[in-house]
Scaffold this motif. Structure first.
Motif, PDB file in Angstrom:
ATOM      1  N   VAL A 138       1.002  -1.260   0.007  1.00  0.00           N
ATOM      2  CA  VAL A 138       0.172   0.140   0.010  1.00  0.00           C
ATOM      3  C   VAL A 138       1.222   1.542   0.054  1.00  0.00           C
ATOM      4  N   SER A 139       0.104   2.264  -0.463  1.00  0.00           N
ATOM      5  CA  SER A 139       1.253   3.467  -0.444  1.00  0.00           C
ATOM      6  C   SER A 139       1.357   4.385   0.761  1.00  0.00           C
ATOM      7  N   THR A 140       2.517   4.502   1.551  1.00  0.00           N
ATOM      8  CA  THR A 140       2.982   5.338   2.222  1.00  0.00           C
ATOM      9  C   THR A 140       1.377   6.184   2.431  1.00  0.00           C
ATOM     10  N   GLU A 141       1.822   7.109   1.246  1.00  0.00           N
ATOM     11  CA  GLU A 141       0.926   8.576   1.925  1.00  0.00           C
ATOM     12  C   GLU A 141      -0.569   8.221   1.557  1.00  0.00           C
ATOM     13  N   ALA A 142      -1.244   6.999   1.279  1.00  0.00           N
ATOM     14  CA  ALA A 142      -2.879   6.777   1.252  1.00  0.00           C
ATOM     15  C   ALA A 142      -2.842   6.164   2.504  1.00  0.00           C
ATOM     16  N   LEU A 143      -2.019   5.643   3.067  1.00  0.00           N
ATOM     17  CA  LEU A 143      -2.334   4.858   4.281  1.00  0.00           C
ATOM     18  C   LEU A 143      -2.539   6.203   5.073  1.00  0.00           C
ATOM     19  N   SER A 144      -1.824   7.083   5.333  1.00  0.00           N
ATOM     20  CA  SER A 144      -1.365   8.023   5.918  1.00  0.00           C
ATOM     21  C   SER A 144      -2.696   8.991   6.132  1.00  0.00           C
ATOM     22  N   SER A 145      -3.043   8.735   4.885  1.00  0.00           N
ATOM     23  CA  SER A 145      -4.146  10.042   4.236  1.00  0.00           C
ATOM     24  C   SER A 145      -5.487   9.161   4.870  1.00  0.00           C
ATOM     25  N   CYS A 146      -5.527   8.340   4.929  1.00  0.00           N
ATOM     26  CA  CYS A 146      -6.448   7.420   5.018  1.00  0.00           C
ATOM     27  C   CYS A 146      -6.667   7.176   6.189  1.00  0.00           C
ATOM     28  N   ALA A 147      -5.641   7.066   7.662  1.00  0.00           N
ATOM     29  CA  ALA A 147      -5.619   7.081   8.855  1.00  0.00           C
ATOM     30  C   ALA A 147      -6.339   8.298   9.206  1.00  0.00           C
ATOM     31  N   ARG A 148      -5.175   9.717   8.954  1.00  0.00           N
ATOM     32  CA  ARG A 148      -6.013  10.354   9.411  1.00  0.00           C
ATOM     33  C   ARG A 148      -7.238  11.697   9.461  1.00  0.00           C
ATOM     34  N   ALA A 149      -7.827  11.136   8.192  1.00  0.00           N
ATOM     35  CA  ALA A 149      -9.061  11.685   7.114  1.00  0.00           C
ATOM     36  C   ALA A 149      -9.996  10.831   7.224  1.00  0.00           C
ATOM     37  N   SER A 150     -10.064   9.574   6.805  1.00  0.00           N
ATOM     38  CA  SER A 150     -11.367   9.272   7.230  1.00  0.00           C
ATOM     39  C   SER A 150     -12.408   8.629   8.318  1.00  0.00           C
ATOM     40  N   MET A 151     -13.151   9.395   8.081  1.00  0.00           N
ATOM     41  CA  MET A 151     -14.591   9.167   9.625  1.00  0.00           C
ATOM     42  C   MET A 151     -15.348   7.904   9.184  1.00  0.00           C
ATOM     43  N   ASP A 152     -15.289   7.270   8.160  1.00  0.00           N
ATOM     44  CA  ASP A 152     -15.479   6.173   8.522  1.00  0.00           C
ATOM     45  C   ASP A 152     -14.619   4.712   9.286  1.00  0.00           C
ATOM     46  N   ILE A 153     -13.174   4.938   8.985  1.00  0.00           N
ATOM     47  CA  ILE A 153     -12.714   4.219   9.740  1.00  0.00           C
ATOM     48  C   ILE A 153     -12.041   4.528  10.982  1.00  0.00           C
TER      49      ILE A 153
END
Length: 213
Positions: A138-153
């Motif tokens: 997985v992309s490190t950028e995508a992983l960090s962005s998901c963890a930081r911004a995804s309200m679903d997660i």
């Protein structure tokens, strides 16, 4: 005659269309933010759920042992249930979101690899990771962005915490063994050795009704 207004409309439509295509391609196929990513045979009868905290030193020592045992069983699979403890602060919750995003972006194998990497690299007891988590696949950028911004997660992690608390779970690791055939389960607190796990499976199997041929 060239009409600038029509040309501008086509440009806007092209940009919008490109955006839709990018969004569709970036969204993982056939995955849900709240999916459970199992370790072990998909059709296994026995499900072991580990209520765990990635900052917990006991989970750090026990989870690899539990995975190793499950990998040697033909009819057992392992599920991870996020339960970052309040005493471990934001670090534990941030790591829970990271590994949940890893599963969302990469599937079961990446999810469990992310758990392994966090347990290996965290400083523990609420101190968190010393550097950004890098997970192959997985992309490190995508992983960090998901963890930081995804309200679903974020909602998934908070929901699992609420479930654990509502069921009276207060410590990590806590182990729950479930017979998927009957729905019956038994819970054990703390690191549970293989003999105890097999005893619980035998006890649950004895509760199952006899099949009539």
């Amino acid at each position: 005659m060239f009409d600038l207004r029509i040309f501008s409309v086509f440009i806007i439509m092209a940009i919008a269309g490109a955006g839709v295509i990018w969004k569709f391609a970036a969204t993982p196929n056939a995955r849900s933010p709240d999916e459970t990513w199992y370790f072990g045979p998909a059709n296994a009868r026995w499900v072991i759920t580990e209520y765990a905290d990635l900052e917990c030193p006991y989970c750090r020592a026990y989870t690899p042992q539990l995975k190793h045992w499950v990998s040697g069983q033909e009819n057992v699979k392992l599920a991870w249930h996020h339960f970052p403890l309040d005493i471990h602060g934001v670090a534990a919750q941030s790591e829970a979101r990271l590994v949940q995003c890893a599963g969302y972006l990469g599937g079961a194998a990446v999810f469990w690899q992310a758990i392994e990497l966090v347990l290996l690299r965290t400083r523990g007891d609420g101190q968190g990771l010393a550097e950004e988590l890098e997970v192959p696949g997985v992309s490190t950028e995508a992983l960090s962005s998901c963890a930081r911004a995804s309200m679903d997660i974020r909602g998934v992690v908070e929901g699992q915490i609420a479930v654990a608390k509502s069921r009276g779970i207060g410590a990590t690791p806590t182990i729950e063994v479930t017979d998927s055939l009957t729905g019956h389960s038994m819970r054990l607190e703390g690191p549970v050795d293989s003999a105890a796990l097999l005893s619980v499976i035998d006890a649950l199997a004895a509760q199952a009704p006899l099949r009539k041929d």
